[in-house]
Design an enzyme around this catalytic site. Structure first.
Site, mmCIF file in Angstrom:
data_model
loop_
_atom_site.group_PDB
_atom_site.id
_atom_site.type_symbol
_atom_site.label_atom_id
_atom_site.label_comp_id
_atom_site.label_asym_id
_atom_site.label_seq_id
_atom_site.Cartn_x
_atom_site.Cartn_y
_atom_site.Cartn_z
ATOM 1 N N ASP A 228 0.830 -1.337 -0.040
ATOM 2 C CA ASP A 228 -0.014 0.085 0.094
ATOM 3 C C ASP A 228 0.825 1.458 0.028
ATOM 4 O O ASP A 228 0.360 2.430 0.581
ATOM 5 C CB ASP A 228 -1.047 0.031 1.114
ATOM 6 C CG ASP A 228 -1.884 -1.009 1.199
ATOM 7 O OD1 ASP A 228 -1.743 -1.958 0.270
ATOM 8 O OD2 ASP A 228 -2.506 -1.423 2.071
ATOM 9 N N LYS B 177 -7.173 -3.898 -2.974
ATOM 10 C CA LYS B 177 -7.997 -4.432 -1.987
ATOM 11 C C LYS B 177 -8.772 -3.636 -1.042
ATOM 12 O O LYS B 177 -8.684 -2.335 -1.158
ATOM 13 C CB LYS B 177 -6.816 -5.169 -1.246
ATOM 14 C CG LYS B 177 -5.872 -4.421 -0.507
ATOM 15 C CD LYS B 177 -4.966 -5.430 0.275
ATOM 16 C CE LYS B 177 -3.987 -4.439 1.069
ATOM 17 N NZ LYS B 177 -4.606 -3.535 2.083
ATOM 18 N N CYS C 201 -2.024 -2.606 8.086
ATOM 19 C CA CYS C 201 -1.907 -3.660 7.146
ATOM 20 C C CYS C 201 -0.578 -4.433 7.220
ATOM 21 O O CYS C 201 -0.667 -5.676 7.098
ATOM 22 C CB CYS C 201 -1.984 -2.758 5.914
ATOM 23 S SG CYS C 201 -3.547 -1.737 5.542
#
Length: 209
Positions: free
Chosen positions: A19, A88, A122
């Protein structure tokens, strides 16, 4: 007895990039240094033939992967190593699509080199999911961060307790090489020398946990 994840040398590396998107550029603590570390590891995937897994989080809201990395990802020598590039909504990188692409950990566990953001969200959930599947995880301390820097230390302590290895980008690169006679040694060691100042800055800022 120490767990397997704590005593095994890196044998089957894979780079996971979590990310690293444009929207976070001005929000994440020491974001440019995270990008520098990721760039070094990404450039090393070509001479070391390391597979690459990439995710973004809701690109419609948070934007694409930063251009510094997408430029590298489009080069043929690196592009051929990309296993997955997935957008996602899950916080973990281990989406159903990526999960289906992972090797069977009983036969060929991955040694995951994990960089990205945020460390306590994450990165943490990705690490726990990989460990639960029997893979080994190397959290690259000079390649992970959060909006609030204090969150990093708490998360890294938790992940170390869970069985992840916390280490640096330079350490894992030389462990993968293993020998100065490795065919990738000249290119990787040259890259390390080229980026020594950036590496020093990233470690000085991000290894204090």
């Amino acid at each position: 007895m120490a767990s397997l994840s704590r005593v095994t040398r890196i044998r089957n590396p894979a780079l996971f990039i979590c990310d690293l998107q444009e929207k976070f550029r001005h929000a994440i603590h020491e974001f440019p240094k995270v990008i520098t570390t990721t760039t070094k590891l990404l450039r090393s995937t070509a001479p070391l033939s390391i597979p690459i897994y990439i995710t973004t989080q809701s690109t419609s809201k948070l934007g694409p992967t930063v251009p510094e990395l997408t430029t590298l990802l489009s080069t043929p020598a690196i592009q051929k190593n990309i296993v997955a590039n997935v957008d996602k909504t899950l916080f973990s990188m281990i989406t159903p699509e990526i999960n289906s692409l992972l090797p069977n950990a009983k036969d060929t566990p991955l040694d995951v080199l994990l960089v990205g953001i945020e460390t306590h969200i994450c990165v943490t959930q990705t690490t726990l999911d990989l460990l639960a599947r029997g893979h080994r995880v190397y959290v690259i301390v000079d390649g992970v961060s959060s909006v609030n820097q204090e969150e990093r230390g708490v998360a890294i302590a938790r992940l170390r307790d869970a069985g992840a290895i916390v280490t640096t980008s330079e350490s894992v690169l030389f462990e993968i090489l293993g020998d100065a006679r490795h065919e990738g040694f000249r290119e990787v060691s040259g890259l390390v020398k080229e980026m020594k100042d950036e590496t020093r800055g990233a470690v000085e800022s991000l290894a204090k946990i």
